[in-house]
Design an enzyme around this catalytic site. Structure first.
Site, mmCIF file in Angstrom:
data_model
loop_
_atom_site.group_PDB
_atom_site.id
_atom_site.type_symbol
_atom_site.label_atom_id
_atom_site.label_comp_id
_atom_site.label_asym_id
_atom_site.label_seq_id
_atom_site.Cartn_x
_atom_site.Cartn_y
_atom_site.Cartn_z
ATOM 1 N N THR B 159 -6.872 8.558 6.962
ATOM 2 C CA THR B 159 -6.313 7.881 8.323
ATOM 3 C C THR B 159 -5.156 8.509 8.553
ATOM 4 O OG1 THR B 159 -5.268 6.281 6.557
ATOM 5 C CG2 THR B 159 -7.402 5.648 7.606
ATOM 6 N N THR B 196 -4.018 2.469 2.980
ATOM 7 C CA THR B 196 -4.528 2.108 1.754
ATOM 8 C C THR B 196 -5.044 3.423 0.881
ATOM 9 O OG1 THR B 196 -5.650 0.090 2.394
ATOM 10 C CG2 THR B 196 -6.908 1.422 0.860
#
EC number: 2.3.1.35
Lengths: 410, 410
Positions: B159, B196
């Protein structure tokens, strides 16, 4: 009683630590700092009942040890002397000797017994105090009961602060006017170079030190212990309350009919100072207030609120005026408190973003406008577990926090 | 055994998650993200023993529930499917249905029972998965045992990461070559918009899932749980280890003569991935490694190390190349661990700054040069309380952390 000023408790414009009867203050430049005022004193014309709370850091600076010893003797002090620019922390035996000397010189100067003196320091860790400057500074301390005296004291305790923090409330006890005045400093919850949180509160209420101590400990948990700038806890944090008794009310205790207005005045003073500290967090552009309802207990509500307001991601989102409720629920989830993952409500200002843990459609524009146009950003959470409620305060995380703390010492 | 690679455990150049026998992988663009790869799979040609650890956040995303259910059935899985760009967290009932559908479609595609499939997601919280894109993406997943397949998988799980995180170790068990390969993603410990921490480890060792689970839980405490970027804990964190058994060694357990080299290979894999994640923390310019000795227990040593590496003030000081040991001792003091305020040593790289809690004269220039010229800043602390030792890893706090997290979603 949270935050609700009853009509009998009023905030006093231009009130200060010298508004309560018996108190005078001053501040001067002793040379510990490069330029600004760096030595201050509060003096009470009678021995004042005293209560204090200290940092829970296991590493405690030398002046804290000396002040604890003073207070333990009789529960009273008459003079409080503070220097900024040097914390006298992690300075070993010599640091302790220096703190004792600072107390002795202050006792001589104010002509009071040594155990009537509290000393405290804030500033760089690990360097010895320039005792020659401190000693000759102490000899020049001339306290006055004017607003100028209070302002000079306030200036003398500041470090990276960008604004003064002060407040004064008044109420009636036994028909007599009782004032509570306070000052504070602190902008990183700690910045061991040049910060720490200090707060000094004066009152002319007549109250025994044990009773005052109990009230202060409870109130501290709901005010000063509910703010966070960066989660770090200083070696020098200290809150001291001095009560002169010159209002001549009957001695206060929880059974006194006017206990509540006095307690509220003290609580409002501490809450106001705590919020002023959070608002002036290093690099802060906004105050964040988190209100949690529906927690298992009031304590748990406060804990959840503090986790949210302490999250770097939430703080960054507020700086970016982004209504990012995902970061808020995430902080709730790792708070360690009792929650039901299916029953959480979250609102940001007037905008409800989550109901019963289900995302609701909301106007991103409205949320953004709220965050852009307000100085205080209110986040409301309802956990729907039980009836515990509590607040916490913090500030956003900006580029300036990094600038201040990356570049300070060098 | 901390961090010491014995001669029998070697790091493999260009090794990956497909190096262990039986594994293949892939990644593709399904359309959940704007441009980059966003859907990946690891496939094992036989049912693999599996162990997993999950976020301790009380709010857990839907795919975690589904994956736990899969693993609980038989302790084996054959396919693991991940999407990035959307975390499928805080999405209520529909989110759970979507995760089940993702598992079902994957089971159909790979022609394995549903409980042989693990699913996981990372990305924005509180938005529903675009299931049409996910489903048509799953149907196009073609895993290969090539480095390209492994690289595509790695790309598909990233990400805000700025670099790939991967490693592979080999050792011998019963004279047979056993490989352990791993990948990870994560750059804020969490950034609920688009982060995350996820890690997937493959091995061809023959080992029962219970034994593997015990090893993974212990190792996770000393590796993945010892890193911090911002102290936030995601709703989606997950580490999964799959063991194909195709190396055909005798089943491994702590009593097996070659248990230690296998354990070290697994531990080194996890430690390497954890450090790669910390190094790639949002906005980071440096890896910080804190080594604490002399603590009451190994656990307490790890806790103290993590408090130091998690302090925004320490992180800012490292960014500013400032040898600010005052902030380090302060974090030690509020760690909540057993310390003696009078016996602490602190070193920053080769420069000793505090001995027995007494400041020592040191060259600020040497300390600054060390911090400027090294990619990894090592902070060594000795508490002199007992024999506990432990490490933790983090990164500095830079302007870019604020930029990334203030500006991301909007």
């Amino acid at each position: 009683m949270k935050g609700i000023a009853t009509p009998t408790v009023i905030e006093v414009d231009n009130g200060s630590i010298v508004s309560p009867q018996g108190f005078s203050a001053t501040g001067l430049y002793s040379g510990v700092k490069r330029k600004r005022l760096d030595l201050g004193a509060i003096y009470c014309e009678v021995p004042a009942s005293v209560a204090a709370v200290y940092t829970c850091n296991r590493i405690q600076a030398a002046p804290l040890k000396v002040t604890k010893e003073s207070i333990a003797t009789e529960g009273k002090i008459q003079a409080l002397v503070v220097n900024s620019g040097n914390a006298n922390a992690c300075t070993g035996k010599k640091g302790l000797e220096d703190a004792y000397q600072m107390r002795m010189e202050s006792a001589n100067h104010f002509q009071v017994p040594e155990h009537y003196v509290a000393v405290t320091s804030t500033g760089v860790i690990g360097e010895y105090l320039a005792m020659d400057k401190i000693v000759s500074g102490i000899k020049k301390l001339e306290t006055t009961s004017t607003l100028e005296g209070a302002e000079a004291f306030n200036q003398a305790i500041l470090t990276t602060d960008t604004m003064n923090k002060k407040v004064c409330y008044q109420t009636k006890v036994d028909g007599k006017t009782v004032s509570v005045g306070g000052v504070a400093k602190g902008s990183g919850m700690i910045n061991p170079n040049m910060a720490t949180m200090l707060s000094f509160v004066t009152t002319d209420a007549n109250i025994e030190s044990e009773v005052l101590q109990q009230a202060l400990s409870t109130i501290t948990n709901q005010t000063f212990n509910r703010i966070t700038v960066d989660g770090d806890t200083s070696t020098n944090d200290m809150v001291v309350v001095m009560a002169s008794g010159l209002a001549e009310n009957d001695s206060l205790s929880p059974t006194h009919p006017d206990w509540e207005p006095f307690y509220i005045a003290l609580q409002q003073t501490c809450e106001s100072l705590a919020k002023q500290i959070a608002r002036d967090g290093e690099g802060a552009t906004k105050l964040i207030e988190v209100q949690v309802n529906g927690a298992l207990t009031h304590d748990e509500a406060g804990k959840v609120a503090k986790k949210i307001v302490g999250s770097d991601l939430v703080k960054s989102a507020v700086y970016g005026t982004d209504a990012n409720w995902g970061r808020i629920i995430c902080a709730i989830g790792y708070s360690g408190c009792e929650i039901d993952p299916e029953t959480i409500d979250i609102g940001i200002g007037p905008v409800q973003t989550l109901v019963n843990s289900q995302p609701v459609t909301f106007s991103e524009e409205e949320a953004k406008a709220y965050m852009e146009n307000n100085e205080t950003i209110v986040i409301k959470v309802d956990l729907h577990v039980a009836d515990g409620s509590g607040k916490a305060w913090g500030c956003d995380l900006s580029y300036d926090y990094v600038r201040i703390n990356a570049g300070y010492r060098t």
